[in-house]
Design a protein around this motif. Structure first.
Motif, PDB file in Angstrom:
ATOM      1  N   ILE A   8       0.883  -1.175   0.000  1.00 37.69           N
ATOM      2  CA  ILE A   8       0.000   0.000   0.000  1.00 37.69           C
ATOM      3  C   ILE A   8       0.913   1.215   0.000  1.00 37.69           C
ATOM      4  O   ILE A   8       1.698   1.387   0.919  1.00 37.69           O
ATOM      5  CB  ILE A   8      -0.861   0.037   1.278  1.00 37.69           C
ATOM      6  N   ILE A  11       0.466   6.586   3.003  1.00 38.95           N
ATOM      7  CA  ILE A  11       0.477   6.365   4.448  1.00 38.95           C
ATOM      8  C   ILE A  11      -0.937   6.209   4.994  1.00 38.95           C
ATOM      9  O   ILE A  11      -1.182   5.352   5.842  1.00 38.95           O
ATOM     10  CB  ILE A  11       1.248   7.511   5.148  1.00 38.95           C
ATOM     11  N   ARG A  14      -2.089   2.737   4.409  1.00 38.39           N
ATOM     12  CA  ARG A  14      -1.525   1.754   5.338  1.00 38.39           C
ATOM     13  C   ARG A  14      -2.241   1.817   6.681  1.00 38.39           C
ATOM     14  O   ARG A  14      -2.554   0.781   7.277  1.00 38.39           O
ATOM     15  CB  ARG A  14      -0.031   2.014   5.511  1.00 38.39           C
ATOM     16  N   ILE A  15      -2.463   3.056   7.141  1.00 35.55           N
ATOM     17  CA  ILE A  15      -3.152   3.194   8.426  1.00 35.55           C
ATOM     18  C   ILE A  15      -4.541   2.581   8.338  1.00 35.55           C
ATOM     19  O   ILE A  15      -4.984   1.834   9.225  1.00 35.55           O
ATOM     20  CB  ILE A  15      -3.221   4.679   8.845  1.00 35.55           C
ATOM     21  N   VAL A  17      -5.647   0.181   6.252  1.00 40.80           N
ATOM     22  CA  VAL A  17      -5.593  -1.285   6.182  1.00 40.80           C
ATOM     23  C   VAL A  17      -5.250  -1.874   7.550  1.00 40.80           C
ATOM     24  O   VAL A  17      -5.851  -2.854   7.997  1.00 40.80           O
ATOM     25  CB  VAL A  17      -4.572  -1.738   5.117  1.00 40.80           C
ATOM     26  N   GLY A  18      -4.264  -1.251   8.235  1.00 36.61           N
ATOM     27  CA  GLY A  18      -3.875  -1.751   9.556  1.00 36.61           C
ATOM     28  C   GLY A  18      -5.042  -1.727  10.519  1.00 36.61           C
ATOM     29  O   GLY A  18      -5.323  -2.732  11.186  1.00 36.61           O
ATOM     30  N   CYS A  21      -7.525  -4.372   9.709  1.00 42.83           N
ATOM     31  CA  CYS A  21      -7.077  -5.695  10.152  1.00 42.83           C
ATOM     32  C   CYS A  21      -7.317  -5.875  11.642  1.00 42.83           C
ATOM     33  O   CYS A  21      -7.792  -6.932  12.081  1.00 42.83           O
ATOM     34  CB  CYS A  21      -5.599  -5.882   9.841  1.00 42.83           C
ATOM     35  N   PHE A  22      -6.964  -4.846  12.433  1.00 44.91           N
ATOM     36  CA  PHE A  22      -7.144  -4.996  13.885  1.00 44.91           C
ATOM     37  C   PHE A  22      -8.624  -5.138  14.238  1.00 44.91           C
ATOM     38  O   PHE A  22      -8.978  -5.928  15.119  1.00 44.91           O
ATOM     39  CB  PHE A  22      -6.498  -3.820  14.627  1.00 44.91           C
ATOM     40  N   ALA A  24     -10.868  -6.456  12.277  1.00 45.25           N
ATOM     41  CA  ALA A  24     -11.248  -7.807  11.867  1.00 45.25           C
ATOM     42  C   ALA A  24     -10.793  -8.840  12.890  1.00 45.25           C
ATOM     43  O   ALA A  24     -11.520  -9.787  13.217  1.00 45.25           O
ATOM     44  CB  ALA A  24     -10.650  -8.125  10.493  1.00 45.25           C
ATOM     45  N   ILE A  25      -9.572  -8.634  13.434  1.00 51.42           N
ATOM     46  CA  ILE A  25      -9.077  -9.565  14.456  1.00 51.42           C
ATOM     47  C   ILE A  25     -10.002  -9.537  15.666  1.00 51.42           C
ATOM     48  O   ILE A  25     -10.414 -10.580  16.197  1.00 51.42           O
ATOM     49  CB  ILE A  25      -7.637  -9.193  14.875  1.00 51.42           C
TER      50      ILE A  25
END
Lengths: 368, 601
Positions: A8, A11, A14-15, A17-18, A21-22, A24-25
């Protein structure tokens, strides 16, 4: 600065997507957590089921030779575990409850006389039903079952649970039972010098307790039991009889001399073989002891041909094997497994009867 | 004038007002925690804007902070992408932390003693919320970590990054690879199940081969704590797993990282002149600063990687747990963990000392000193054809040796045992007996035979009936019955096969596989037929006896002897009749046991 060949490139991407992800976790972990209770219950059930399977395998190898492959016990050898008696099932409970209810009603001062008469008839009918149940259990009663006292634990005065009863019995065995069973139950736990680990004992216990079918026990189940537990007898109350037994210290020549004075009855021998002496308990499975079938053929065709038995008659060989089991041990079987005290339990007539029965076991040997 | 005898926050409030006082307090705390970046600096960094004050506050945490002093403050633009590093080194470090965190959760529920270790596993699975989740993550992470570290080493080799001046970095990397493998291996034993015990027994037995004998025996005793792995061995493996090896791993991770900072990340081979190392001389326009670009990238990758792992353990992967460890029962087909299969394969080549000790030692020593031996200067792919060729040959050798390490290779059990095992085996290594996953209601009590597959569809009952008569006549039924009653302790009184009921297709399928297995082994199992005898044992518990009846043939060196016509030579009795052999295995199946094929198989 944007990164080269980065997945990605910007910036904020990236933030984003990160963070995604968190989130989703978190959702996944939350979803797992919600299902944990059900999963843990399922695992417990599955584990118990597999534990029962392992227990069944161990029972088949280690326990079935005494307690029977169906767990119904072997006559004269060891008691049934697949038995309503062990689980304390009361065949009379239902009838008794109804009778008790009627008695309470009858004792009530408000009950009319007409109703009392009715109660009497009903009670009589129930009592007849009760007697019928007891009568239907006659085969079990003949083997020592008492429908009025249907719980093994209660009769034994056991304070703990059934599980602890089964478990502790497997752990330490039943050493003193030698006085009323042909041989004691060995201690099976490693803590008591036996071969099994605690988790294996738990597997076995789970298997044995799985015989419990709750309220579904039928009269046939009780009647199918081969052997009920024996309550130990206080040795001081046993009246010594005048019957003269052979005695373990009697030498073979003396035994043979006295044996010549009696004639054996094979039928009586068979009754003792299968019943009181419990020979059949071991000599029915080739893995445990030489088979009953073909005994005489093996004696004449094999045993007497061996140099150490030269000059013996078949009768002498059989008499020796019963009264002095360690004098000759069949190859492939361990010594001292057969009880050494038959000479103390048998009269010469008994011995002659047994030998007469064994002499009828002259079936041809199976091809090797 | 202070309201209190010492300078306080209240003075600030009095002086600047509440809002400003709080903001300045927070700002100061932030700057201290980040070792140099205040709120404004952070905001700018996360927005991707250039720093607004000088000196650049984004370099401050690298200079003053503990955590970032071991990370470079900027990277060359060429090494920040997927290529050439594939994030493998970073992933290795990620797994070090990942395994530490999940491991600590598992430690809370674990006691290293053979009496309770397995019960602890059951408790984690059945009584600890998210217990299975943590266990699965830890196990999956352990397997992946070995793989990732190995791939990281391969990558370093192919980009030539081990070359001067980074030889020692490679050296510490090999030590980290060994630590990783040993960490994973020592963790294998801790659940104290059959898989654990036997995989580790095989691994530890290699130590025993170390020459001379006294050394091997002593090492073996030290590692196992006794002739067999027991309470002492378990405790030793536990301490190695949670204390000794992690300590070495952390120290060398520190050294490894330090060396990376000192020498910089090597550039892609094509971007440098041969023999040059420009990693530390990054032109201003090629610099990518750690804060914020690499930092956000790494945080994103933590999220992505963790999500992938969580997805895996949610749907696709569960850590295996087999039966309680038992020194008396050796499972058929025991293997070392996959990353040690190459040693197990090498052992099958011959001498235990040569292939079990000397060969792996040579491999490790070669890896350690390789950068000092290979003094060629070029890192370009085209200049390294020889090195690449050698590496491909070695990799192929690794694959072949690993394949040879599998139990399928070179270990011959008698055909009857193998066929029976394939029918009833307990779940292990993602396999289980064909009969096990058959649903309970399809295990209809009865006697079934593979002879039914000799029939055309629709004619099974006739064929099975005549088969019953045939085996009564030739004595096979009697031999089978004697086996079942005396050896298997099964309460049956007669042999009478019936076709599999139509509503039990999965049972029929398992029986067909059995039939095919027997056909495939028809040389050793001459005229063989199989039977599956299902009986009721208890409420909800059935027993399945799987038996094979065949004519005995002569076997030499584990292979049947053939006559001139290519037929196996039969063993006959005195009357010239073939000798009937019977073998069987049985298993019990409970209706709640839930044997499923493993996910992905």
């Amino acid at each position: 600065m944007n990164l080269k060949r980065e997945l990605i490139e910007s910036i904020d991407g990236r933030i984003f997507v990160g963070v995604l992800c968190f989130i989703a976790i978190m959702i996944l972990v939350g979803w797992i957590a919600i299902n944990e209770a059900a999963r843990m219950t399922a695992f417990e059930g599955q584990y118990l089921a597999r534990s029962i399977e392992r227990g069944a395998t161990m029972f088949n190898t280690n326990c079935s030779t005494c307690h029977g492959i169906d767990g119904r016990g072997l006559t004269g050898r060891a008691p049934a575990l697949n038995s309503p008696y062990l689980f304390g099932f009361n065949y009379l409970a239902d009838v008794d409850r109804q009778i008790a209810a009627l008695q309470t009603e009858a004792a009530n001062s408000a009950t009319t006389d007409a109703r009392k008469a009715e109660i009497e008839t009903e009670t009589a009918a129930l009592n007849a039903e009760r007697d019928a149940i007891i009568a239907s259990l006659q085969p079990a009663v003949d083997k020592g079952y008492n429908p009025e006292e249907p719980s093994r634990l209660k009769n034994l005065g056991w304070g703990g649970t059934l599980r602890s009863f089964v478990e502790t019995t497997i752990i330490s065995g039943r050493p003193p039972s030698e006085s009323y069973w042909p041989q004691p139950m060995a201690a099976w736990s490693q803590t008591a010098g036996g071969p099994l680990r605690m988790d294996q004992i738990e597997d076995l216990t789970n298997y044995i307790l799985n015989w419990n079918i709750g309220d579904a026990w039928t009269v046939e189940d009780a009647n199918a039991v081969n052997q009920f537990p024996i309550v130990p007898v206080d040795p001081s109350t046993v009246v010594s009889s005048d019957v003269q037994t052979i005695g373990v210290n009697t030498e073979m020549p003396t035994i043979m001399e006295n044996l010549a004075t009696v004639t054996g009855d094979p039928q009586n021998g068979q009754v003792m073989y299968n019943g009181a002496l419990a020979c059949a308990g071991c000599h029915m499975t080739a893995a445990v002891a030489p088979l009953m079938e073909g005994t005489m053929t093996r004696v004449t065709d094999i045993r007497l041909q061996q140099p150490e038995n030269a000059g013996m008659t078949a009768e002498e060989f059989l008499a020796t094997s019963i009264t002095h089991p360690n004098a000759y041990v069949t190859p492939g079987y361990p010594a001292s497994v057969m009880p050494q005290n038959f000479a103390d339990r048998l009269t010469y007539q008994d011995l002659a009867d047994l030998i007469a029965f064994l002499e009828t076991q002259d079936q041809p040997l199976p091809p090797q | 004038m202070s309201v209190l005898p010492w300078p306080s926050f209240l003075d600030d409030v009095k002086e600047k007002g509440l809002r400003r006082a709080i903001f300045e307090g927070v700002n100061e705390v932030t700057e201290r925690v980040t070792a140099g970046m205040n709120l404004q600096d952070l905001r700018e960094a996360l927005r991707g804007e250039p720093a607004s004050r000088k000196p650049n506050p984004r370099l401050q945490p690298h200079a003053d902070g503990f955590w970032l002093h071991m990370r470079p403050s900027y990277f060359h633009k060429s090494v920040t992408g997927i290529y050439p590093e594939f994030r493998l080194g970073w992933l290795s470090t990620y797994f070090v932390f990942f395994e530490t965190i999940t491991g600590i959760f598992l430690m809370i529920w674990y006691t290293p003693s053979p009496d309770v270790a397995y019960a602890n596993m059951l408790a984690i699975m059945s009584n600890v919320p998210l217990g299975q989740f943590m266990r699965d993550l830890h196990r999956l992470g352990a397997e992946l970590m070995v793989l990732i570290v190995f791939l990281h080493m391969l990558r370093t080799f192919y980009t030539g990054s081990y070359k001067r001046p980074r030889q020692f970095t490679w050296f510490t990397g090999v030590i980290l690879l060994i630590c990783t493998m040993f960490l994973s291996f020592s963790g294998y034993l801790l659940p104290w199940d059959q898989l654990a015990l036997w995989a580790v027994t095989i691994g530890a037995s290699m130590v025993e081969a170390a020459p001379p004998e006294i050394v091997g025996e002593t090492l073996n005793l030290l590692l196992r704590g006794g002739p067999d792995i027991g309470a002492n061995g378990l405790l030793r493996f536990y301490l190695l797993h949670v204390l000794a090896v992690p300590a070495i791993l952390f120290i060398f991770t520190g050294v490894h990282y330090y060396k990376v900072v000192i020498h910089g990340h090597s550039l892609p081979p094509g971007e440098e002149n041969i023999g040059e190392d420009t990693a530390k001389r990054v032109p201003l326009d090629k610099r990518v600063y750690f804060i914020p670009d690499v930092l956000t990238s790494e945080l994103m990758w933590i999220g992505i990687t963790t999500l992938i792992l969580v997805v895996f353990v949610t749907w696709f992967f569960h850590a295996p747990l087999e039966n309680h460890a038992d020194n008396q029962i050796t499972p058929l087909g025991t293997t070392a963990p996959w990353y040690f299969l190459w040693i197990q394969g090498a052992l099958k080549l011959g001498d235990k000392v040569l292939w079990g000790i000397i060969f792996p030692t040579i491999v490790v020593v070669f890896l350690l000193v390789m950068p000092y031996l290979d003094v060629t200067r070029s890192r370009r792919y085209a200049s390294r054809r020889f090195a690449f060729t050698v590496s491909f040959i070695l990799l192929a050798g690794l694959v072949v040796l690993s394949y040879m390490g599998l139990s399928e290779f070179g270990v011959k059990t008698s055909a009857d045992s193998e066929v029976l095992h394939a029918m009833v085996m307990e779940p292990a290594h993602n396999h289980m007996g064909h009969l096990r996953p058959v649903p309970f209601d399809q295990l209809v009590p009865g006697q079934y035979t593979t002879a039914q597959f000799e029939a055309l569809p629709g004619e099974e009952s006739g064929v099975v009936a005549s088969f019953n008569e045939e085996i009564q006549d030739n004595g096979q039924a009697a031999a089978l019955l004697a086996y079942l009653q005396n050896d298997a302790h099964l309460g049956v009184s007669s042999i009478s096969f019936v076709p599999v009921p139509a509503d039990a297709p999965e049972l029929e399928e398992a029986l067909r596989t059995f039939y095919e297995d027997l056909e495939a082994n028809n040389a050793e199992l001459h005229n063989a037929w199989g039977g599956v005898i299902i009986t009721d044992q208890q409420d909800g518990l059935r027993r399945a006896d799987v038996v094979i009846v065949w004519d005995s043939v002569q076997i030499e060196d584990g292979k049947p002897v053939f006559d001139a016509n290519g037929n196996p030579v039969l063993i006959t009795d005195a009357n010239g009749n073939p000798v009937i052999r019977v073998n069987g295995q049985h298993m019990y199946l409970h209706e709640d046991s839930q044997y499923f094929a493993a996910p992905g198989v």
